[in-house]
Design a protein around this motif. Structure first.
Motif: not given
Length: 207
Positions: A2-6
């Motif tokens: 998973s990645v954190v995106i804005a």
């Protein structure tokens, strides 16, 4: 996985939210909402969103911090009050120290260590000519390239900095110190030299 995106609504002067996205399924979950417009986020080494910074149409930057994912946002810097902009750039391996890029009245920005428990600030790096932001980006890119293309040299450098770093939980959880097997996900609003180098050496590559 998973990645954190804005994510920002398609509108003028929006409030941004942070979402955790599963890179295999595309499923997204909102994990934070910014207290300032047009915000960027910075996570700690556990993937928890801890900083938000941005500015509205008034072009006055604000930096917010929170102690954990359930804590309220606290305003750390308001450019209208201090006369300077501040941005978070990352955390120490144990998440006890955050690093801030801070504008100065004259000359390039400086790098400051921020103790998240006490709020104490300590100067880490400043130079009369060199830009701290560019220096940090170049150093990070070089370290990633070194890890992938000359792993023995990469390990020697890290061992010289801290012989026990290889055993740190944050290092283990983020994939250890071996060359990259599948590469990294990268996102940049501009193709700077460091980003280009990551692509050239295979650290970032098209799927």
């Amino acid at each position: 996985e998973s990645v954190v995106i804005a994510v920002s609504p398609f509108m003028v002067d929006p409030f941004t939210r942070a979402e955790r996205m599963n890179v295999n399924t595309g499923r997204r979950v909102t994990i934070a909402r910014a207290p300032v417009r047009n915000a960027d986020f910075v996570t700690d080494n556990a993937g928890v969103v801890r900083f938000a910074y941005g500015q509205g149409i008034d072009l006055v930057s604000k930096l917010y911090y929170r102690a954990n994912e359930k804590a309220e946002w606290t305003l750390l810097n308001d450019e209208s009050a201090t006369g300077r902009g501040e941005w978070a750039v990352g955390f120490s391996p144990d998440n006890s120290t955050a690093y801030l890029e801070v504008e100065q009245d004259k000359g390039p920005n400086m790098l400051v260590a921020y103790d998240v428990a006490s709020g104490k600030r300590t100067l880490v790096l400043e130079d009369a000519r060199a830009d701290v932001g560019g220096t940090l980006a170049d150093a990070l890119s070089h370290a990633l390239v070194l890890r992938h293309t000359d792993n023995a040299a990469y390990r020697r450098v890290l061992h010289a900095l801290d012989p026990e770093l290889v055993h740190h939980p944050a290092v283990i959880e983020s994939g250890g110190m071996a060359p990259f097997q599948t590469g990294l996900y990268g996102c940049s609003e501009m193709l700077n030299e460091g980003f280009r180098r990551l692509v050239q050496t295979g650290v970032i590559h098209r799927r």
